[in-house]
Design a protein around this motif. Sequence first.
Motif, PDB file in Angstrom:
ATOM      1  N   LEU A  30       0.848  -1.182   0.000  1.00 21.84           N
ATOM      2  CA  LEU A  30       0.000   0.000   0.000  1.00 21.84           C
ATOM      3  C   LEU A  30       0.890   1.241   0.000  1.00 21.84           C
ATOM      4  O   LEU A  30       1.983   1.229   0.568  1.00 21.84           O
ATOM      5  CB  LEU A  30      -0.888   0.042   1.249  1.00 21.84           C
ATOM      6  N   PRO A  31       0.436   2.324  -0.618  1.00 23.62           N
ATOM      7  CA  PRO A  31       1.219   3.562  -0.539  1.00 23.62           C
ATOM      8  C   PRO A  31       1.179   4.124   0.877  1.00 23.62           C
ATOM      9  O   PRO A  31       0.157   4.049   1.561  1.00 23.62           O
ATOM     10  CB  PRO A  31       0.514   4.487  -1.534  1.00 23.62           C
ATOM     11  N   VAL A  32       2.295   4.674   1.311  1.00 19.61           N
ATOM     12  CA  VAL A  32       2.391   5.256   2.652  1.00 19.61           C
ATOM     13  C   VAL A  32       2.799   6.715   2.523  1.00 19.61           C
ATOM     14  O   VAL A  32       3.792   7.026   1.860  1.00 19.61           O
ATOM     15  CB  VAL A  32       3.413   4.490   3.518  1.00 19.61           C
ATOM     16  N   GLY A  33       2.043   7.600   3.121  1.00 22.45           N
ATOM     17  CA  GLY A  33       2.362   9.024   3.077  1.00 22.45           C
ATOM     18  C   GLY A  33       3.055   9.469   4.350  1.00 22.45           C
ATOM     19  O   GLY A  33       2.716   9.017   5.452  1.00 22.45           O
ATOM     20  N   LEU A  34       4.017  10.369   4.196  1.00 18.00           N
ATOM     21  CA  LEU A  34       4.739  10.921   5.337  1.00 18.00           C
ATOM     22  C   LEU A  34       4.529  12.425   5.411  1.00 18.00           C
ATOM     23  O   LEU A  34       4.674  13.124   4.410  1.00 18.00           O
ATOM     24  CB  LEU A  34       6.243  10.660   5.203  1.00 18.00           C
ATOM     25  N   VAL A  35       4.205  12.922   6.583  1.00 16.43           N
ATOM     26  CA  VAL A  35       4.230  14.350   6.846  1.00 16.43           C
ATOM     27  C   VAL A  35       5.410  14.567   7.794  1.00 16.43           C
ATOM     28  O   VAL A  35       5.351  14.219   8.969  1.00 16.43           O
ATOM     29  CB  VAL A  35       2.923  14.848   7.499  1.00 16.43           C
ATOM     30  N   ILE A  36       6.503  15.096   7.262  1.00 21.42           N
ATOM     31  CA  ILE A  36       7.717  15.290   8.061  1.00 21.42           C
ATOM     32  C   ILE A  36       7.629  16.642   8.756  1.00 21.42           C
ATOM     33  O   ILE A  36       7.607  17.681   8.119  1.00 21.42           O
ATOM     34  CB  ILE A  36       8.989  15.259   7.182  1.00 21.42           C
ATOM     35  N   ASN A  37       7.564  16.614  10.061  1.00 23.07           N
ATOM     36  CA  ASN A  37       7.389  17.831  10.848  1.00 23.07           C
ATOM     37  C   ASN A  37       8.469  17.828  11.928  1.00 23.07           C
ATOM     38  O   ASN A  37       8.234  17.385  13.050  1.00 23.07           O
ATOM     39  CB  ASN A  37       5.997  17.830  11.473  1.00 23.07           C
ATOM     40  N   SER A  38       9.665  18.291  11.596  1.00 25.57           N
ATOM     41  CA  SER A  38      10.775  18.148  12.538  1.00 25.57           C
ATOM     42  C   SER A  38      11.644  19.389  12.580  1.00 25.57           C
ATOM     43  O   SER A  38      11.692  20.168  11.629  1.00 25.57           O
ATOM     44  CB  SER A  38      11.638  16.935  12.140  1.00 25.57           C
ATOM     45  N   TRP A  39      12.348  19.540  13.715  1.00 22.63           N
ATOM     46  CA  TRP A  39      13.277  20.643  13.884  1.00 22.63           C
ATOM     47  C   TRP A  39      14.434  20.108  14.724  1.00 22.63           C
ATOM     48  O   TRP A  39      14.271  19.809  15.908  1.00 22.63           O
ATOM     49  CB  TRP A  39      12.603  21.818  14.582  1.00 22.63           C
ATOM     50  N   GLY A  40      15.603  19.993  14.125  1.00 16.13           N
ATOM     51  CA  GLY A  40      16.744  19.423  14.810  1.00 16.13           C
ATOM     52  C   GLY A  40      17.129  20.187  16.061  1.00 16.13           C
ATOM     53  O   GLY A  40      17.127  21.415  16.078  1.00 16.13           O
ATOM     54  N   GLY A  41      17.449  19.454  17.110  1.00 16.21           N
ATOM     55  CA  GLY A  41      17.896  20.079  18.350  1.00 16.21           C
ATOM     56  C   GLY A  41      16.795  20.644  19.214  1.00 16.21           C
ATOM     57  O   GLY A  41      17.068  21.321  20.212  1.00 16.21           O
ATOM     58  N   SER A  42      15.548  20.384  18.886  1.00 17.67           N
ATOM     59  CA  SER A  42      14.451  20.969  19.663  1.00 17.67           C
ATOM     60  C   SER A  42      14.229  20.207  20.964  1.00 17.67           C
ATOM     61  O   SER A  42      14.515  19.024  21.078  1.00 17.67           O
ATOM     62  CB  SER A  42      13.160  20.983  18.839  1.00 17.67           C
ATOM     63  N   ALA A  43      13.720  20.928  21.957  1.00 10.50           N
ATOM     64  CA  ALA A  43      13.370  20.337  23.241  1.00 10.50           C
ATOM     65  C   ALA A  43      11.919  19.893  23.221  1.00 10.50           C
ATOM     66  O   ALA A  43      11.090  20.457  22.507  1.00 10.50           O
ATOM     67  CB  ALA A  43      13.603  21.346  24.368  1.00 10.50           C
ATOM     68  N   LYS A  87      -2.854  19.693  11.960  1.00 12.06           N
ATOM     69  CA  LYS A  87      -3.752  18.852  12.743  1.00 12.06           C
ATOM     70  C   LYS A  87      -4.916  18.292  11.936  1.00 12.06           C
ATOM     71  O   LYS A  87      -5.543  17.314  12.357  1.00 12.06           O
ATOM     72  CB  LYS A  87      -4.293  19.612  13.955  1.00 12.06           C
ATOM     73  N   ASN A  88      -5.223  18.887  10.780  1.00 17.79           N
ATOM     74  CA  ASN A  88      -6.344  18.392   9.982  1.00 17.79           C
ATOM     75  C   ASN A  88      -5.950  17.295   9.002  1.00 17.79           C
ATOM     76  O   ASN A  88      -6.804  16.778   8.275  1.00 17.79           O
ATOM     77  CB  ASN A  88      -7.019  19.548   9.239  1.00 17.79           C
ATOM     78  N   PHE A  89      -4.665  16.955   8.963  1.00 18.91           N
ATOM     79  CA  PHE A  89      -4.269  15.774   8.187  1.00 18.91           C
ATOM     80  C   PHE A  89      -4.734  14.525   8.934  1.00 18.91           C
ATOM     81  O   PHE A  89      -4.558  14.407  10.145  1.00 18.91           O
ATOM     82  CB  PHE A  89      -2.747  15.702   8.033  1.00 18.91           C
ATOM     83  N   THR A  90      -5.331  13.610   8.195  1.00 20.96           N
ATOM     84  CA  THR A  90      -5.636  12.313   8.794  1.00 20.96           C
ATOM     85  C   THR A  90      -4.334  11.534   8.927  1.00 20.96           C
ATOM     86  O   THR A  90      -3.566  11.437   7.973  1.00 20.96           O
ATOM     87  CB  THR A  90      -6.614  11.533   7.915  1.00 20.96           C
ATOM     88  N   ALA A  91      -4.063  11.011  10.102  1.00 20.38           N
ATOM     89  CA  ALA A  91      -2.803  10.291  10.338  1.00 20.38           C
ATOM     90  C   ALA A  91      -3.089   8.972  11.035  1.00 20.38           C
ATOM     91  O   ALA A  91      -4.014   8.873  11.848  1.00 20.38           O
ATOM     92  CB  ALA A  91      -1.849  11.132  11.171  1.00 20.38           C
ATOM     93  N   ARG A  92      -2.285   7.978  10.727  1.00 23.58           N
ATOM     94  CA  ARG A  92      -2.448   6.662  11.358  1.00 23.58           C
ATOM     95  C   ARG A  92      -1.672   6.568  12.667  1.00 23.58           C
ATOM     96  O   ARG A  92      -2.020   5.813  13.558  1.00 23.58           O
ATOM     97  CB  ARG A  92      -1.986   5.566  10.389  1.00 23.58           C
ATOM     98  N   GLY A  93      -0.577   7.352  12.770  1.00 20.99           N
ATOM     99  CA  GLY A  93       0.234   7.301  13.983  1.00 20.99           C
ATOM    100  C   GLY A  93       1.355   8.314  13.932  1.00 20.99           C
ATOM    101  O   GLY A  93       1.539   9.033  12.945  1.00 20.99           O
ATOM    102  N   PHE A  94       2.106   8.387  15.030  1.00 16.00           N
ATOM    103  CA  PHE A  94       3.216   9.330  15.158  1.00 16.00           C
ATOM    104  C   PHE A  94       4.543   8.587  15.278  1.00 16.00           C
ATOM    105  O   PHE A  94       4.629   7.516  15.885  1.00 16.00           O
ATOM    106  CB  PHE A  94       3.057  10.191  16.424  1.00 16.00           C
ATOM    107  N   LEU A  95       5.600   9.202  14.733  1.00 19.16           N
ATOM    108  CA  LEU A  95       6.973   8.787  14.984  1.00 19.16           C
ATOM    109  C   LEU A  95       7.672   9.937  15.702  1.00 19.16           C
ATOM    110  O   LEU A  95       7.474  11.102  15.355  1.00 19.16           O
ATOM    111  CB  LEU A  95       7.712   8.484  13.678  1.00 19.16           C
ATOM    112  N   TRP A  96       8.527   9.615  16.656  1.00 16.85           N
ATOM    113  CA  TRP A  96       9.197  10.639  17.467  1.00 16.85           C
ATOM    114  C   TRP A  96      10.666  10.266  17.602  1.00 16.85           C
ATOM    115  O   TRP A  96      10.997   9.164  18.026  1.00 16.85           O
ATOM    116  CB  TRP A  96       8.530  10.689  18.832  1.00 16.85           C
ATOM    117  N   TYR A  97      11.560  11.184  17.214  1.00 20.55           N
ATOM    118  CA  TYR A  97      12.999  10.916  17.279  1.00 20.55           C
ATOM    119  C   TYR A  97      13.653  12.154  17.865  1.00 20.55           C
ATOM    120  O   TYR A  97      14.030  13.072  17.151  1.00 20.55           O
ATOM    121  CB  TYR A  97      13.536  10.616  15.877  1.00 20.55           C
TER     122      TYR A  97
END
Length: 280
Positions: A30-43, A87-97
């Motif tokens: 299945l196709p998988v979509g990514l919404v990359i929402n990141s900022w390096g070094g953030s607290a 927040k209005n994007f439908t998402a299946r889950g979150f990844l956190w790094y």
Amino acid sequence: KWEVSSPETTIDCSAAAYFFARQLTESLHLPVGLVINSWGGSAIEAWMDEPTLKIVEGMDIEAAKNPKRGVHQRLECLYNSMLWPVKNFTARGFLWYQGESNISNYQFYAPMMTAMVQLWRNVWEAPDMPFYYVQIAPWGFDGNTSSQDWFYTQGPHVGWAYMREAQALTREQVSNSGMAVTMDVGDPDDIHPTNKRPVGERLARLALNQTYGRSDVACLGPRYNSLKVENGVVKLLFDNAEGLKTNDGQAPKHFYVAAAAGRSHRFYPAAAEIHGSEVW
């Protein structure tokens, strides 16, 4: 805008997220979509709102709001500017790094992440939304990591070890969550290790098993259960340890013991062997 994955469009993509999505695509067809929402070094404080942070007992709200921390560290900065707009994007889950920027207040990390996950799930109106995260990678602080007692002489850097402990604790406090371990794929000489493929694929294994019902996909590594001492041998018992082995076929490394007498806290290298699902 949405773009089809290609060498040209993924040049600035998170490598861990890319390998995560590729593994899911190949496994689920299945196709998988990514919404990359990141900022390096953030607290972590920057990714939640003030009312949420106030529920973390003992947390210094004023310190979290201090402008001297930098724009990417301040309370609510990234929550308002980067998370809320998607927040209005439908998402299946979150990844956190993330985690390195919270070494100095690691004692609050587990309750902060627990509160943040609850906030995000409330925003998406999905009370059990999957949350998979990555253990902070090992780093040698520019020290001699080949010395046998280096791991017990980190001095001011000991917060890194406590941070990993806090991240492991979060698994117990956040439902429908999982942690990808990185201790064996990091680079002690590089705070930004380049080998992101196993990181992304371990996150994908968590999702395949826990979110997509693929019980045949192993997603958990050995996890300490308890210990016993018999005839002068310390025996460590692990869960998720069927077929336990090292990744290089050699004896387990970096096991230490400390003598209780005198409470010297002096650790000594220990020879270790694998016996079934135990390490002796």
